[in-house]
Design an enzyme around this catalytic site. Sequence first.
Site, PDB file in Angstrom:
ATOM      1  N   TYR A   1      -2.972 -50.431  39.317  1.00 44.69           N
ATOM      2  CA  TYR A   1      -1.895 -51.252  38.726  1.00 44.69           C
ATOM      3  C   TYR A   1      -2.043 -51.271  37.201  1.00 44.69           C
ATOM      4  O   TYR A   1      -1.069 -51.094  36.470  1.00 44.69           O
ATOM      5  CB  TYR A   1      -1.964 -52.663  39.311  1.00 44.69           C
ATOM      6  CG  TYR A   1      -0.881 -53.608  38.836  1.00 44.69           C
ATOM      7  CD1 TYR A   1       0.463 -53.352  39.115  1.00 44.69           C
ATOM      8  CD2 TYR A   1      -1.201 -54.764  38.129  1.00 44.69           C
ATOM      9  CE1 TYR A   1       1.461 -54.232  38.695  1.00 44.69           C
ATOM     10  CE2 TYR A   1      -0.216 -55.650  37.710  1.00 44.69           C
ATOM     11  CZ  TYR A   1       1.117 -55.389  37.995  1.00 44.69           C
ATOM     12  OH  TYR A   1       2.095 -56.257  37.571  1.00 44.69           O
TER      13      TYR A   1
ATOM     14  N   SER B   1       2.808 -56.027  31.918  1.00 41.25           N
ATOM     15  CA  SER B   1       1.946 -57.068  32.485  1.00 41.25           C
ATOM     16  C   SER B   1       0.828 -57.334  31.490  1.00 41.25           C
ATOM     17  O   SER B   1       0.580 -56.534  30.579  1.00 41.25           O
ATOM     18  CB  SER B   1       1.346 -56.584  33.810  1.00 41.25           C
ATOM     19  OG  SER B   1       0.244 -57.375  34.197  1.00 41.25           O
TER      20      SER B   1
HETATM   21  N1  LIG Z   1       4.529 -61.757  39.439  1.00 46.04           N
HETATM   22  C1  LIG Z   1       3.601 -61.570  38.506  1.00 46.04           C
HETATM   23  O1  LIG Z   1       2.591 -62.295  38.443  1.00 46.04           O
HETATM   24  C2  LIG Z   1       3.770 -60.494  37.462  1.00 46.04           C
HETATM   25  C3  LIG Z   1       2.946 -60.542  36.334  1.00 46.04           C
HETATM   26  C4  LIG Z   1       3.072 -59.552  35.360  1.00 46.04           C
HETATM   27  C5  LIG Z   1       4.015 -58.560  35.523  1.00 46.04           C
HETATM   28  N2  LIG Z   1       4.797 -58.521  36.628  1.00 46.04           N
HETATM   29  C6  LIG Z   1       5.769 -57.431  36.739  1.00 46.04           C
HETATM   30  O2  LIG Z   1       7.072 -57.986  36.832  1.00 46.04           O
HETATM   31  C7  LIG Z   1       7.899 -57.132  37.592  1.00 46.04           C
HETATM   32  C8  LIG Z   1       8.580 -57.923  38.712  1.00 46.04           C
HETATM   33  O3  LIG Z   1       7.556 -58.426  39.563  1.00 46.04           O
HETATM   34  P1  LIG Z   1       7.793 -59.596  40.635  1.00 46.04           P
HETATM   35  O4  LIG Z   1       6.630 -60.482  40.505  1.00 46.04           O
HETATM   36  O5  LIG Z   1       9.165 -60.135  40.538  1.00 46.04           O
HETATM   37  O6  LIG Z   1       7.587 -58.742  41.967  1.00 46.04           O
HETATM   38  P2  LIG Z   1       8.214 -58.910  43.429  1.00 46.04           P
HETATM   39  O7  LIG Z   1       8.630 -60.299  43.670  1.00 46.04           O
HETATM   40  O8  LIG Z   1       7.234 -58.271  44.342  1.00 46.04           O
HETATM   41  O9  LIG Z   1       9.529 -58.005  43.331  1.00 46.04           O
HETATM   42  C9  LIG Z   1       9.406 -56.624  43.119  1.00 46.04           C
HETATM   43  C10 LIG Z   1      10.792 -56.029  42.976  1.00 46.04           C
HETATM   44  O10 LIG Z   1      10.658 -54.608  42.783  1.00 46.04           O
HETATM   45  C11 LIG Z   1      11.468 -53.947  43.736  1.00 46.04           C
HETATM   46  N3  LIG Z   1      10.892 -52.682  44.150  1.00 46.04           N
HETATM   47  C12 LIG Z   1       9.623 -52.438  44.558  1.00 46.04           C
HETATM   48  N4  LIG Z   1       9.496 -51.160  44.939  1.00 46.04           N
HETATM   49  C13 LIG Z   1      10.712 -50.579  44.781  1.00 46.04           C
HETATM   50  C14 LIG Z   1      11.233 -49.288  45.032  1.00 46.04           C
HETATM   51  N5  LIG Z   1      10.479 -48.290  45.543  1.00 46.04           N
HETATM   52  N6  LIG Z   1      12.522 -49.046  44.753  1.00 46.04           N
HETATM   53  C15 LIG Z   1      13.318 -50.025  44.260  1.00 46.04           C
HETATM   54  N7  LIG Z   1      12.894 -51.267  44.003  1.00 46.04           N
HETATM   55  C16 LIG Z   1      11.590 -51.538  44.275  1.00 46.04           C
HETATM   56  C17 LIG Z   1      11.565 -54.921  44.913  1.00 46.04           C
HETATM   57  O11 LIG Z   1      12.765 -54.707  45.633  1.00 46.04           O
HETATM   58  P3  LIG Z   1      12.866 -54.136  47.128  1.00 46.04           P
HETATM   59  O12 LIG Z   1      11.607 -54.483  47.865  1.00 46.04           O
HETATM   60  O13 LIG Z   1      14.090 -54.776  47.648  1.00 46.04           O
HETATM   61  O14 LIG Z   1      13.026 -52.660  46.921  1.00 46.04           O
HETATM   62  C18 LIG Z   1      11.633 -56.261  44.201  1.00 46.04           C
HETATM   63  O15 LIG Z   1      12.945 -56.563  43.824  1.00 46.04           O
HETATM   64  C19 LIG Z   1       7.003 -56.011  38.106  1.00 46.04           C
HETATM   65  O16 LIG Z   1       7.124 -54.873  37.275  1.00 46.04           O
HETATM   66  C20 LIG Z   1       5.608 -56.591  37.981  1.00 46.04           C
HETATM   67  O17 LIG Z   1       4.624 -55.595  37.847  1.00 46.04           O
HETATM   68  C21 LIG Z   1       4.698 -59.471  37.611  1.00 46.04           C
END
Ligand SMILES: NC(=O)c1ccc[n+]([C@@H]2O[C@H](COP(=O)([O-])OP(=O)(O)OC[C@H]3O[C@@H](n4cnc5c(N)ncnc54)[C@H](OP(=O)(O)O)[C@@H]3O)[C@@H](O)[C@H]2O)c1
Length: 256
Positions: free
Chosen positions: A170, A157
Amino acid sequence: MNDTPSVRSSANPAAGALLAGQMAIVTGASRGIGRAIALSLARAGAAVALAARSAGALERLANDIEAQGGRAVAIPTDLTRDSDLPALVETVVTELGGLSILVNNAGMGVYGAVEHTTNAQWDAIMTVNARAPFILCREAIPHLRASGRGTIVNLSSVVGVKGYINQGAYTASKHALMGLSKVLAQEVQADGIRVHTICPGAVDTDMATQARPDLDRACVIRPAEIAEIVLFLLTHRGNAVIDDVHVRRASGAPWF
Ligand SMILES: NC(=O)c1ccc[n+]([C@@H]2O[C@H](COP(=O)([O-])OP(=O)(O)OC[C@H]3O[C@@H](n4cnc5c(N)ncnc54)[C@H](OP(=O)(O)O)[C@@H]3O)[C@@H](O)[C@H]2O)c1
């Protein structure tokens, strides 16, 4: 793991495609960025293992990939359960015939001042965002090495390099992931395994809605844009290697 994996395959998935013959794990494939990455990799010809807790969402994605002529295996996985992690890697190697790509995308957020962050919140976020990727990398290395062209992509991130108030836990978890990636990239370099991190600003997912409800959704990064970057990292095999990719909103301020 929670359930028996369910393999979906077409007769001849994407022969001649960019990632034909490659086998990938994408964690957090049930929604958001991970879903976009999984779809992109499958369209490029990789056989993709879909890992997250939401079995139904993984099944629906596997169906979508199958409908598009790709190959996918849905493997319900809880990253907080140590036993799920080596089992995930072994199941993928058995079901797909090997492993050449690991995308540690799954993540969670904890928001609030450090003063009000609990031990339980700290432990949970460090487990999902840093400990699970560490274990998956370790378990995947022998198989990535055997593939002859292994690649690890870790979703960090912008807070992997910066710090935002109310995101202390985080930020710490993403700094941990960056540190792990920096060392691992050197340790496996001689094996031909490449380790990349992607450091996005706000991406249009559930997580961004929770973390930054103030942002105009029209100007945040699309999950498909992150998937395009992953595909580039996986298909670029020249003498140049891109270690970290920093991605910001067009409307956001540069941080260098
Ligand atoms: N969105 C942003 O603005 C942003 C910015 C920078 C970085 N990121 C990073 O990008 C990545 C994806 O984020 P996103 O925005 O797509 O988040 P999201 O929409 O909240 O999705 C999170 C994913 O992680 C899975 N997950 C969470 N806890 C888990 C667990 N205990 N076991 C297995 N799977 C788990 C969830 O699946 P289930 O709930 O089905 O388990 C879901 O598929 C993350 O690492 C996040 O930190 C996001």
